[in-house]
Design a protein around this motif. Structure first.
Motif, short mmCIF file in Angstrom:
data_model
loop_
_atom_site.label_atom_id
_atom_site.label_comp_id
_atom_site.label_asym_id
_atom_site.label_seq_id
_atom_site.Cartn_x
_atom_site.Cartn_y
_atom_site.Cartn_z
N LYS A 169 -58.62 -9.99 21.44
CA LYS A 169 -58.95 -10.19 20.04
C LYS A 169 -60.38 -10.68 19.93
O LYS A 169 -60.91 -11.30 20.88
CB LYS A 169 -58.00 -11.19 19.37
N THR A 170 -61.00 -10.41 18.82
CA THR A 170 -62.29 -11.04 18.56
C THR A 170 -62.04 -12.51 18.23
O THR A 170 -60.94 -12.88 17.81
CB THR A 170 -63.01 -10.37 17.37
N THR A 171 -63.05 -13.31 18.41
CA THR A 171 -62.91 -14.72 18.05
C THR A 171 -63.24 -14.94 16.57
O THR A 171 -63.06 -16.04 16.06
CB THR A 171 -63.84 -15.60 18.89
N GLY A 172 -63.73 -13.89 15.93
CA GLY A 172 -64.24 -14.03 14.56
C GLY A 172 -65.70 -14.38 14.54
O GLY A 172 -66.31 -14.49 13.48
N ASN A 173 -66.28 -14.49 15.76
CA ASN A 173 -67.70 -14.79 15.87
C ASN A 173 -68.29 -13.94 16.98
O ASN A 173 -68.25 -12.71 16.88
CB ASN A 173 -67.89 -16.30 16.11
N ARG A 174 -68.75 -14.54 18.10
CA ARG A 174 -69.49 -13.78 19.11
C ARG A 174 -68.70 -13.50 20.38
O ARG A 174 -69.17 -12.78 21.25
CB ARG A 174 -70.77 -14.54 19.48
N GLY A 175 -67.49 -14.06 20.52
CA GLY A 175 -66.77 -13.93 21.76
C GLY A 175 -65.55 -13.04 21.66
O GLY A 175 -65.28 -12.42 20.63
N ILE A 176 -64.81 -12.99 22.77
CA ILE A 176 -63.54 -12.28 22.84
C ILE A 176 -62.54 -13.18 23.56
O ILE A 176 -62.88 -13.85 24.54
CB ILE A 176 -63.67 -10.93 23.60
N HIS A 177 -61.32 -13.21 23.06
CA HIS A 177 -60.20 -13.86 23.74
C HIS A 177 -59.27 -12.78 24.25
O HIS A 177 -59.01 -11.79 23.56
CB HIS A 177 -59.41 -14.76 22.78
N VAL A 178 -58.74 -12.99 25.46
CA VAL A 178 -57.68 -12.12 25.98
C VAL A 178 -56.45 -13.00 26.20
O VAL A 178 -56.53 -14.00 26.92
CB VAL A 178 -58.10 -11.43 27.30
N TYR A 179 -55.35 -12.62 25.59
CA TYR A 179 -54.10 -13.39 25.67
C TYR A 179 -53.08 -12.66 26.53
O TYR A 179 -53.01 -11.43 26.52
CB TYR A 179 -53.48 -13.56 24.28
N ALA A 180 -52.27 -13.43 27.24
CA ALA A 180 -51.09 -12.91 27.91
C ALA A 180 -49.91 -13.77 27.49
O ALA A 180 -49.96 -15.00 27.63
CB ALA A 180 -51.25 -12.94 29.43
N ARG A 181 -48.88 -13.17 26.95
CA ARG A 181 -47.69 -13.90 26.52
C ARG A 181 -46.77 -14.11 27.72
O ARG A 181 -46.48 -13.17 28.46
CB ARG A 181 -46.98 -13.14 25.41
N ALA A 284 -48.15 -5.96 19.72
CA ALA A 284 -46.69 -5.85 19.77
C ALA A 284 -46.19 -5.62 21.20
O ALA A 284 -45.16 -6.17 21.60
CB ALA A 284 -46.21 -4.74 18.85
N VAL A 285 -46.93 -4.82 21.96
CA VAL A 285 -46.51 -4.51 23.33
C VAL A 285 -46.44 -5.76 24.19
O VAL A 285 -45.65 -5.84 25.13
CB VAL A 285 -47.47 -3.48 23.96
N MET A 286 -47.25 -6.75 23.88
CA MET A 286 -47.28 -7.99 24.66
C MET A 286 -46.29 -9.02 24.13
O MET A 286 -45.57 -9.67 24.91
CB MET A 286 -48.71 -8.57 24.63
N THR A 287 -46.23 -9.17 22.81
CA THR A 287 -45.43 -10.26 22.25
C THR A 287 -43.94 -10.00 22.40
O THR A 287 -43.14 -10.94 22.37
CB THR A 287 -45.78 -10.48 20.77
N THR A 288 -43.55 -8.74 22.54
CA THR A 288 -42.12 -8.44 22.68
C THR A 288 -41.65 -8.45 24.12
O THR A 288 -40.45 -8.28 24.37
CB THR A 288 -41.81 -7.06 22.06
N ALA A 289 -42.56 -8.66 25.08
CA ALA A 289 -42.17 -8.63 26.49
C ALA A 289 -42.87 -9.76 27.24
O ALA A 289 -43.86 -9.51 27.96
CB ALA A 289 -42.51 -7.27 27.10
N PRO A 290 -42.41 -11.01 27.13
CA PRO A 290 -43.03 -12.13 27.86
C PRO A 290 -43.01 -11.88 29.37
O PRO A 290 -42.12 -11.23 29.90
CB PRO A 290 -42.15 -13.33 27.48
N GLN A 291 -44.02 -12.44 30.04
CA GLN A 291 -44.27 -12.11 31.44
C GLN A 291 -44.27 -13.35 32.33
O GLN A 291 -44.33 -14.47 31.85
CB GLN A 291 -45.63 -11.41 31.56
N SER A 292 -44.28 -13.09 33.64
CA SER A 292 -44.38 -14.16 34.63
C SER A 292 -45.83 -14.53 34.86
O SER A 292 -46.73 -13.68 34.84
CB SER A 292 -43.75 -13.70 35.95
N LEU A 293 -46.05 -15.81 35.11
CA LEU A 293 -47.39 -16.30 35.47
C LEU A 293 -47.62 -16.22 36.98
O LEU A 293 -48.75 -16.39 37.44
CB LEU A 293 -47.54 -17.75 34.99
#
Length: 340
Positions: A169-181, A284-293
Motif C-alpha cells: 500500500k502507499t503510505t499516503g505520502n512518499r513511502g510504501i508499506h508491505v503487509y503480511a497477515r 483480499a487474497v491476503m486477509t482471507t488466508a493468514p500465514q505462518s511467520l
C-alpha cells in the motif's frame, strides 16, 4: 447561524456529523462530510484491514492544514455503544483506546476531526498476538519514489522465495508499506525479529539501494526498512486512512501489477472510491488466508547463528536482551577519546 448537524447511518446506528460543511482539505475544498462519504465508500476493505483493532486517533479540529494532537484515550463523554480496549505504551502506561469495531466507530472518530487512523498490529480481543508483519519502506532524504518502487520489488522477491504473501500500500505520502497477515500465534517481539531479518536480507541483496541501518548517519541515500514499526505497542498509519495533506491523499492498498505505475499523490478521496468499485479489495487474497511467520523467523535464526546481535530499539523502549549499545556510531567512536 450554526450549521445543521447531519445524521449518517452506519452499522445500524445514526452517527451525528456536526459542522458537515467545514473544509478539511483545501486543495479541492473537500469537507468533513466528504470525508465521511469517502469512508462509507470503502467500508468493506477498510474493515477487512483494521476491523476489531484498537486505533490511535490524531485529531485535526480545523482540518488537514490546522494543528493536531494525538488522543489515545477515548473521552468520558462518549456513546454507550462505543467499543474500547485497554492498550499499553512501551513504558507500561495504559489507556482506553477506540476499537474500529464497525463503520459507526470510524465515523464517530471522523466527526471529532480524526482524518486517518494509526492502527495496532493485534486485535482488541487478542492483544498478546500480533497478526500483521509490516515492512515499512521509508525514503531517506534524496530518495525518490522510483527508488522506493524498486525496493518494493525486492521485498516481493524475498517474500515469494520464502512462500509468504505480502501486499503493498502507499503510505499516503512518499513511502510504501508491505503487509503480511499472520496466524495469531506470535508476539510482537517475534514479528519484530522477523522484520529485522527481512531488513538485513534486503540490505545484503541490494546494499546500494536498501539499508537496515537504524542510525540516520549510516543510511545515506537509500531506502530504510524500518523494522521497529513492528515493535510492541507500535501503531502504523492504517490502510485506506486519509492523510492530513491538502489533497486528501489516501494510504491506498494496490496490487503488485500496479507497482510500476502507482502515483501516491493521485490517490485521494476523490478517486479511490472508484478504484474500489471497479477492482474490489486488492488485499483480499491476503486477509482471507493468514500465514505462518516461521519462514521469516528462520532468517532470524540464521542471522543469530552467524553471530549477529539484535538491532537497536527506539529510545522509548527499555534495554532489550541481545541489543547492542544504544548509541550512534559517531558518538561511540568519540567516547574512548573523551574518557581518556
Amino acid at each position: 447561524m450554526a450549521e445543521a448537524t447531519v445524521l449518517v447511518e452506519a452499522a445500524g446506528r445514526e452517527v451525528p456529523i456536526t459542522s458537515p460543511g467545514k473544509v478539511f482539505f483545501p486543495e479541492r475544498g473537500e469537507t468533513k462530510l466528504d470525508l465521511v462519504r469517502y469512508y462509507q465508500s470503502v467500508e468493506g476493505p477498510l474493515l477487512a484491514a483494521m476491523g476489531g483493532r484498537p486505533v490511535l486517533m490524531q485529531r485535526f479540529p480545523n482540518g488537514a492544514s490546522g494543528s493536531s494532537f494525538f488522543q489515545k484515550r477515548v473521552p468520558e463523554s462518549r456513546p454507550d455503544w462505543l467499543q474500547t480496549a485497554i492498550v499499553s505504551t512501551p513504558n507500561g502506561t495504559t489507556s482506553r483506546a477506540l476499537v474500529a469495531a464497525d463503520l459507526a466507530h470510524i465515523l464517530w472518530a471522523v466527526n471529532m476531526g480524526c482524518l486517518g487512523f494509526h492502527v495496532w498490529p493485534s486485535k482488541a480481543d487478542d492483544p498478546e498476538h500480533a497478526d500483521e508483519l509490516r515492512i515499512d519502506l521509508d525514503p531517506t532524504p534524496g530518495v525518490d519514489f522510483p527508488m522506493v518502487r524498486e525496493a518494493a520489488h525486492e521485498v516481493r522477491r524475498l517474500l515469494d522465495e520464502v512462500g509468504v504473501v505480502g501486499m503493498p500500500k502507499t503510505t499516503g505520502n512518499r513511502g510504501i508499506h508491505v503487509y503480511a497477515r499472520l496466524v495469531p500465534e506470535w508476539t510482537s517481539y517475534d514479528v519484530r525479529a522477523a522484520a529485522v531479518a527481512v531488513a538485513r536480507e534486503l540490505e545484503r541483496r541490494r546494499p546500494e539501494l536498501i539499508t537496515a541501518a537504524w542510525w540516520k548517519e549510516e543510511r545515506g541515500r537509500r531506502v530504510f526498512v524500518d523494522f521497529n514499526q513492528n515493535a510492541p505497542h507500535k501503531t502504523v498509519f492504517g490502510a485506506w486512512s486519509v492523510r492530513a495533506r491538502p489533497g486528501a491523499q489516501v494510504s491506498t492498498p494496490f496490487s503488485w501489477d500496479e507497482l510500476d505505475a502507482i502515483e501516491p499523490d493521485q490517490l485521494t478521496i476523490a478517486g479511490v472510491p472508484a478504484r474500489v468499485e471497479e477492482h474490489g479489495d486488492p488485499w483480499a487474497v491476503m486477509t482471507t488466508a493468514p500465514q505462518s511467520l516461521e519462514p521469516l523467523l528462520e532468517l532470524h535464526e540464521r542471522d543469530r547463528a552467524a553471530g549477529l546481535q539484535d538491532a537497536p530499539w527506539p529510545p522509548v523502549y527499555p534495554k532489550m536482551p541481545g541489543e547492542p549499545r544504544r548509541v550512534a556510531p559517531s558518538r561511540a567512536r568519540k567516547e574512548p577519546a573523551d574518557e581518556a
